[in-house]
Design an enzyme around this catalytic site. Structure first.
Site, PDB file in Angstrom:
ATOM      1  N   GLU A 200      47.727  76.164 -18.313  1.00  0.00           N
ATOM      2  CA  GLU A 200      47.648  76.616 -16.915  1.00  0.00           C
ATOM      3  C   GLU A 200      46.511  77.618 -16.756  1.00  0.00           C
ATOM      4  O   GLU A 200      46.698  78.759 -16.309  1.00  0.00           O
ATOM      5  CB  GLU A 200      49.001  77.180 -16.453  1.00  0.00           C
ATOM      6  CG  GLU A 200      50.092  76.115 -16.499  1.00  0.00           C
ATOM      7  CD  GLU A 200      51.394  76.476 -15.777  1.00  0.00           C
ATOM      8  OE1 GLU A 200      51.572  77.622 -15.371  1.00  0.00           O
ATOM      9  OE2 GLU A 200      52.243  75.556 -15.623  1.00  0.00           O
ATOM     10  N   GLU A 323      54.706  69.534 -19.087  1.00  0.00           N
ATOM     11  CA  GLU A 323      55.783  70.399 -18.589  1.00  0.00           C
ATOM     12  C   GLU A 323      56.378  69.728 -17.360  1.00  0.00           C
ATOM     13  O   GLU A 323      55.662  69.504 -16.377  1.00  0.00           O
ATOM     14  CB  GLU A 323      55.280  71.799 -18.218  1.00  0.00           C
ATOM     15  CG  GLU A 323      54.975  72.665 -19.417  1.00  0.00           C
ATOM     16  CD  GLU A 323      54.607  74.099 -19.071  1.00  0.00           C
ATOM     17  OE1 GLU A 323      55.117  74.629 -18.071  1.00  0.00           O
ATOM     18  OE2 GLU A 323      53.792  74.667 -19.818  1.00  0.00           O
ATOM     19  N   GLN A 372      62.811  72.936 -20.988  1.00  0.00           N
ATOM     20  CA  GLN A 372      62.376  73.074 -22.366  1.00  0.00           C
ATOM     21  C   GLN A 372      63.530  72.656 -23.280  1.00  0.00           C
ATOM     22  O   GLN A 372      64.618  72.388 -22.807  1.00  0.00           O
ATOM     23  CB  GLN A 372      61.952  74.505 -22.633  1.00  0.00           C
ATOM     24  CG  GLN A 372      60.789  74.962 -21.755  1.00  0.00           C
ATOM     25  CD  GLN A 372      60.152  76.270 -22.234  1.00  0.00           C
ATOM     26  OE1 GLN A 372      60.480  76.815 -23.282  1.00  0.00           O
ATOM     27  NE2 GLN A 372      59.236  76.779 -21.421  1.00  0.00           N
TER      28      GLN A 372
HETATM   29  O1  AHR Z   1      58.051  76.588 -18.696  1.00  0.00           O
HETATM   30  C1  AHR Z   1      57.931  77.867 -18.165  1.00  0.00           C
HETATM   31  C2  AHR Z   1      56.513  78.174 -17.696  1.00  0.00           C
HETATM   32  O2  AHR Z   1      56.185  77.334 -16.624  1.00  0.00           O
HETATM   33  C3  AHR Z   1      55.413  77.927 -18.675  1.00  0.00           C
HETATM   34  O3  AHR Z   1      55.230  78.996 -19.548  1.00  0.00           O
HETATM   35  C4  AHR Z   1      54.217  77.762 -17.795  1.00  0.00           C
HETATM   36  O4  AHR Z   1      53.239  76.939 -18.366  1.00  0.00           O
HETATM   37  C5  AHR Z   1      54.797  77.179 -16.521  1.00  0.00           C
HETATM   38  O5  AHR Z   1      54.339  77.820 -15.398  1.00  0.00           O
END
Ligand code: AHR
Length: 516
Positions: A200, A323, A372
């Protein structure tokens, strides 16, 4: 609509209460086009993201060798065993936003000598760095997963990243390879298949614009390479979020020859960033809005892919959705910044719908990582002390294992829409693919929380598998009742010469078809 509560026995061992609608089941027909197979579903689309965040690593997978929680070399036995059953293809680590603050040298060598650092992104807690490179690489290796390591582009020089990769991949007598040996690992790890260049970069990774980030990717990619003789890895540029199409355009136009993949991040948030909504106890409208927002990734992937097609018609550069998942208000009472949330049947539907979308974009989507793995956001597993529970999302990933490496077929579905307020969605979603074992697999998702479907296919034969459903939209497991929801035996039947399925409301089923 009238409701009664009935008892549906899925197996001899379990009986669960499910709502029985007085309404007749919706008639849905499905046709599978086996003459137009898509690109193989790369196993890596069922990958996981494990950031150094909250209780994802510490307490989630790592308790340390001295813990009273049963462990092997510091890794929780219960979580390791559960993850082994998932056939996790790839794990992305150490971030996330954490990646662009991390100095890999903090996490190597004798644990007692590692520095304590503040995790500024996630709760400001102090981290003793006992989970570092050796711990992550060994863990992914023990799980049989590929490693996807994200480098720090935001706050450390390219030279540091190059040294990290040499530490992991060199079999020479270089000082870094010898340092790895002194730290207990003789041979280099062979499973470093993906390297992420920052995370990001438009935000927490350094607040850059696309042009600057693209130049930075090229500069770092020039210096970060596998050691001589080591397997090659895919160089992944930090890509866009959601509808940030200009970022994709800039990367594809100027990313250069090193560009192997670009990442895409997309989170399903029922409300907005200020008030995301609760993981449990939500309304029918929130259920519908969540599923609708989850499905929005389809259009985003299509549009990012179309931009990529302009610059890369041969589709050499992949799109990694590294993600994705639901993001709710954190559980009341949990540590601020730890992103700990419950996980319900709604999350199972989001997981199934999203994986089905990835299966329709296999020409570009070659890897994805749900956010996650443990205890953070849309997790597979939740832990509390020595207790562990498997979430409905875990169940979907387990049911979807046969899709890893399978060849997808287009499936067209006709039937009623599921309507709720301003949300209007196809009621049933279907994926079809020929597995590596030669069998045809179907995934059937009923989005409607109230109405069952009678799904008729054009197939002949038998179908058996599993179904995940529950009495409520937010049916979930708790540490006191960890078996409230889990998959049950399920099968189709021949009716009128066609293989058909009675699909309960709010359910996800996966079956293997034995065709006649
Ligand atoms: O997954 C949580 C956060 O979400 C990660 O660290 C980031 O890449 C995203 O904004």
């Amino acid at each position: 609509m009238k409701w009664t509560t009935g008892l549906l026995a899925f197996s001899a061992a379990f009986v669960i209460a499910v709502p029985v609608s007085a309404e007749t089941p919706a008639q849905v027909s499905v046709s599978i086009d086996t003459s137009h197979p898509g690109d193989v579903i790369q196993p890596a689309v069922e990958g996981q993201f494990a950031e150094n965040l909250g209780r994802g690593l510490y307490q989630g997978i790592w308790v340390g060798p001295g813990s009273s929680i049963p462990n092997t070399d510091g890794y929780r036995n219960d979580v390791m065993a559960a993850l082994k059953k998932l056939h996790v293809p790839v794990i992305r680590w150490p971030g996330g936003c954490f990646a662009d603050t991390y100095d890999w040298r903090d996490g190597i060598g004798p644990a007692a000598k590692r520095p304590r650092r503040i995790n500024g992104n996630w709760g400001g807690v102090t981290d003793d760095n006992s989970f570092g490179t050796n711990e992550f690489m060994n863990y992914s290796e023990r799980l049989g997963a590929d490693a996807y390591v994200s480098l720090n582009l935001g706050s450390l020089p390219a030279h540091t990243s190059a040294q990290w990769v040499e530490y992991m991949t060199s079999d020479s007598d270089s000082t870094l390879a010898q340092e790895r040996r002194a730290n207990g690992r003789d041979k280099p790890w062979k499973n470093l298949k993906y390297v992420g260049f920052g995370n990001e970069l438009w935000g927490c990774g350094g607040d850059m614009n696309a042009t600057y980030a693209t130049e930075l990717f090229k500069r770092y990619a020039a210096f970060v390479n596998p050691a001589p003789g080591a397997p090659s890895f895919v160089k992944v540029a930090s890509g866009p979020h959601d509808t940030q199409y200009d970022w994709t355009e800039t990367l594809m136009k100027n990313g250069g020859k090193q560009l192997g993949a670009i990442s895409l991040h997309y989170y399903t948030i029922p409300g907005d960033w200020e008030h995301k909504g609760s993981a449990t106890g939500f309304t029918r409208q929130e259920w519908a809005t969540t599923l609708s927002k989850a499905r929005a990734i389809d259009g985003m992937i299509a549009r990012h892919s179309a931009i990529m097609d302009k610059y890369d018609p041969d589709k050499k550069v992949a799109l990694y959705v590294d993600e994705w998942g639901t993001w709710y208000d954190q559980e009341p009472g949990s540590h601020p910044g730890f992103l700990y949330q419950q996980n319900t049947l709604r999350d199972a539907e989001v997981a199934a719908l999203t994986l089905n979308i990835f299966f329709r974009h296999t020409d570009r989507v070659k890897l994805a990582a749900i956010a996650q793995m443990v205890n953070v956001l849309q997790a597979m597993i939740l832990t509390k002390g020595d207790k562990m529970l498997l979430t409905p999302t875990y169940d979907v990933f387990h049911m979807y294992i046969p899709f890893q490496g399978a060849t997808p077929y287009p499936a067209s579905v006709s039937g009623p829409e599921y309507k709720q307020g301003d949300v209007d969605l196809p009621m049933v979603d279907v994926s079809a693919a020929k597995g590596t074992d030669g069998k045809l697999y179907l995934s059937l998702v009923n989005l409607d929380p109230d109405r069952a479907a009678h799904v008729v296919t054009g197939l002949k034969g038998a179908a058996t598998g599993q179904i995940l459903t529950g009495p409520k939209m937010d049916t979930h497991n708790t540490f006191n009742a960890p078996n409230t929801i889990h998959p049950m035996a399920y099968s189709g039947k021949m009716s009128g010469g066609k293989l058909s399925f009675d699909l309960p409301a709010k359910s996800v089923a996966v079956v293997a078809v034995t065709q006649q």
